[in-house]
Design a protein around this motif. Structure first.
Motif, short mmCIF file in Angstrom:
data_model
loop_
_atom_site.label_atom_id
_atom_site.label_comp_id
_atom_site.label_asym_id
_atom_site.label_seq_id
_atom_site.Cartn_x
_atom_site.Cartn_y
_atom_site.Cartn_z
N ARG A 18 -39.12 -86.14 33.05
CA ARG A 18 -40.19 -85.29 32.51
C ARG A 18 -39.58 -84.03 31.94
O ARG A 18 -38.67 -83.46 32.55
CB ARG A 18 -41.13 -84.89 33.63
CG ARG A 18 -42.29 -85.83 33.75
CD ARG A 18 -43.14 -85.44 34.92
NE ARG A 18 -42.89 -86.37 36.00
CZ ARG A 18 -43.63 -86.45 37.08
NH1 ARG A 18 -44.64 -85.64 37.24
NH2 ARG A 18 -43.36 -87.33 38.01
N SER A 19 -40.08 -83.56 30.81
CA SER A 19 -39.42 -82.41 30.18
C SER A 19 -39.99 -81.09 30.67
O SER A 19 -39.53 -80.03 30.29
CB SER A 19 -39.56 -82.49 28.66
OG SER A 19 -40.90 -82.56 28.30
N THR A 20 -41.00 -81.15 31.52
CA THR A 20 -41.59 -79.89 31.96
C THR A 20 -41.01 -79.46 33.30
O THR A 20 -40.65 -80.29 34.13
CB THR A 20 -43.11 -80.04 32.13
OG1 THR A 20 -43.34 -81.21 32.89
CG2 THR A 20 -43.81 -80.17 30.80
N HIS A 41 -43.99 -88.71 25.93
CA HIS A 41 -44.95 -88.80 27.04
C HIS A 41 -45.59 -87.45 27.33
O HIS A 41 -46.76 -87.37 27.67
CB HIS A 41 -44.26 -89.33 28.31
CG HIS A 41 -44.18 -90.82 28.38
ND1 HIS A 41 -43.01 -91.51 28.18
CD2 HIS A 41 -45.13 -91.75 28.62
CE1 HIS A 41 -43.25 -92.81 28.31
NE2 HIS A 41 -44.52 -92.98 28.57
N SER A 42 -44.78 -86.39 27.21
CA SER A 42 -45.33 -85.08 27.59
C SER A 42 -46.43 -84.64 26.63
O SER A 42 -47.25 -83.79 26.97
CB SER A 42 -44.20 -84.04 27.65
OG SER A 42 -43.79 -83.70 26.35
N GLN A 92 -44.72 -93.46 40.31
CA GLN A 92 -44.42 -94.22 39.10
C GLN A 92 -44.30 -95.72 39.37
O GLN A 92 -44.05 -96.51 38.46
CB GLN A 92 -43.11 -93.73 38.47
CG GLN A 92 -43.15 -92.27 38.03
CD GLN A 92 -44.17 -92.04 36.94
OE1 GLN A 92 -44.22 -92.77 35.96
NE2 GLN A 92 -45.00 -91.02 37.10
#
Ligand code: ADP
Ligand code: TRP
Length: 329
Positions: free
Chosen positions: A9-11, A43-44, A148
């Motif tokens: 996840r990029s966050t 996805h983000s 997930q």
């Protein structure tokens, strides 16, 4: 040899739980399998991040993973949107994904309950895009957390369905990657069982030495044992668990003996934990800063990763088009 793929996840920033629970295993695993690590920026978009913040988030995530030891010379490290072939594979797979099963996905139901104002089609097809990420490289193993698992199960379902509809044995079974005995659980220092972003008790890889000390010194403890070998309260067990992770076995035994003989001073124990934690985190933090200031290096890593990932993606797209009957003129 297994092909392992991990989506990131990029966050958010990485905390010690992510480091010991996932990253350190990835660093080891990259030498034993063909590994793909990618930042899931497509996805983000399902949650509509601020466009001016997205690129910076991706860059930060990359810097943190590289600083923690993912090696672009060993593994393929890339940004999802640099491989738009994944969007085509997702489209092709979506032709055999049923709306009903997508609507029944736990993560989708969760999202629409929490954000009824944003029920977009990207959220509905999130598991299809994730299946495309995985099947793109025909990954056989995927390290995923509990939340997930259902997505991975759907990936296997889509793969089996594709193979059966077209009478091929093309996509593999993508199984969870289990670290078994290597699985470490990092507790929170606020008395809670788990360190986590949403728990608000994270000690982050970018935290300064001072911030680390402050967080550790504030850790919940109690009045101390009143009789030898007294059963430990949860927060004290947490202190010892974290010490077993960041300190040497000798240090751990020293404080355990002190506890068992009722001579423990939690202040001293916390000081020791803070010092040992700082010696783990500060070199990583320094590398994060160094990598983030080196645009040339980041650009090279990303370009090289994208080119390796596209090579694998192109091969899959070519096969899948052919299997589905799309031929070029
Ligand atoms: P968070 O939301 O707290 O950042 P995630 O749930 O996104 O964490 O998990 C990312 C990865 O880090 C997963 O592989 C998960 O198992 C691991 N992880 C997160 N917190 C911990 C923890 N406290 N101890 C061990 N592993 C953890
Ligand atoms: N959905 C994953 C998460 O929220 C990120 C992800 C996207 C992923 N594609 C993936 C993880 C493929 C593993 C494999 O954490």
């Amino acid at each position: 040899m297994e092909t392992v793929l991990s989506g990131i996840r990029s966050t958010g920033q990485l905390h010690l739980g992510n480091y010991y629970g996932a990253l350190k295993n990835f660093v080891k695993m990259q030498h034993d399998a063909r590994c793909y690590f990618f930042i899931a920026d497509y996805h983000s978009l399902t949650t509509h991040p601020d466009p001016s913040a997205l690129h910076g988030n991706v860059r930060n995530a990359l810097a943190e993973y590289l600083a923690a030891g993912l090696d672009p010379n060993v593994a393929t490290i890339y940004v999802q949107s640099d491989v738009p072939q994944v969007a085509e594979l997702s489209l092709l797979l979506s032709m055999h994904a049923y709306v009903g099963e997508l609507e029944r996905t736990v993560s989708f139901k969760d999202k629409i309950r929490k954000h009824p104002e944003n029920v977009n089609a990207g959220l509905l097809t999130y598991p299809v895009l994730m299946a495309a990420d995985i099947l793109m490289h025909r990954a056989t193993r995927v390290p995923v957390g509990k939340d997930q698992e259902q997505h991975l199960e759907m990936t296997r379902k889509f793969a089996r369905r594709f193979n059966s509809i077209y009478g091929v044995d093309y996509f593999p079974e993508s199984l969870p990657y289990n670290f078994g005995n290597d699985l470490v659980k990092v507790p929170g220092l606020d008395g809670s069982g788990k360190m986590g972003k949403s728990e608000g008790n994270g000690i982050y890889l970018v935290d300064s030495d001072k911030e680390i000390s402050k967080k550790v010194m504030k850790a919940v403890s109690d009045g101390g044992p009143t009789e030898p070998h007294q059963v430990m309260a949860d927060p004290i067990q947490n202190l010892f668990s974290i010490m077993s992770i960041v300190s040497t076995p000798d240090t751990y035994s020293y404080f355990m003996d002190k506890y068992n003989s009722c001579e423990i001073r939690y202040g001293d124990m916390k000081k020791q934990i803070a010092a040992d934690m700082i010696s783990v985190i500060s070199p990583i933090r320094e590398r994060i800063v160094e990598i983030k200031s080196n645009d040339k290096y980041i650009n090279e890593v990303v370009a090289d990763g994208a080119s390796k990932a596209r090579e694998s993606a192109n091969a899959t797209i070519k096969d899948v088009r052919e299997i589905m009957g799309i031929k070029s003129f």
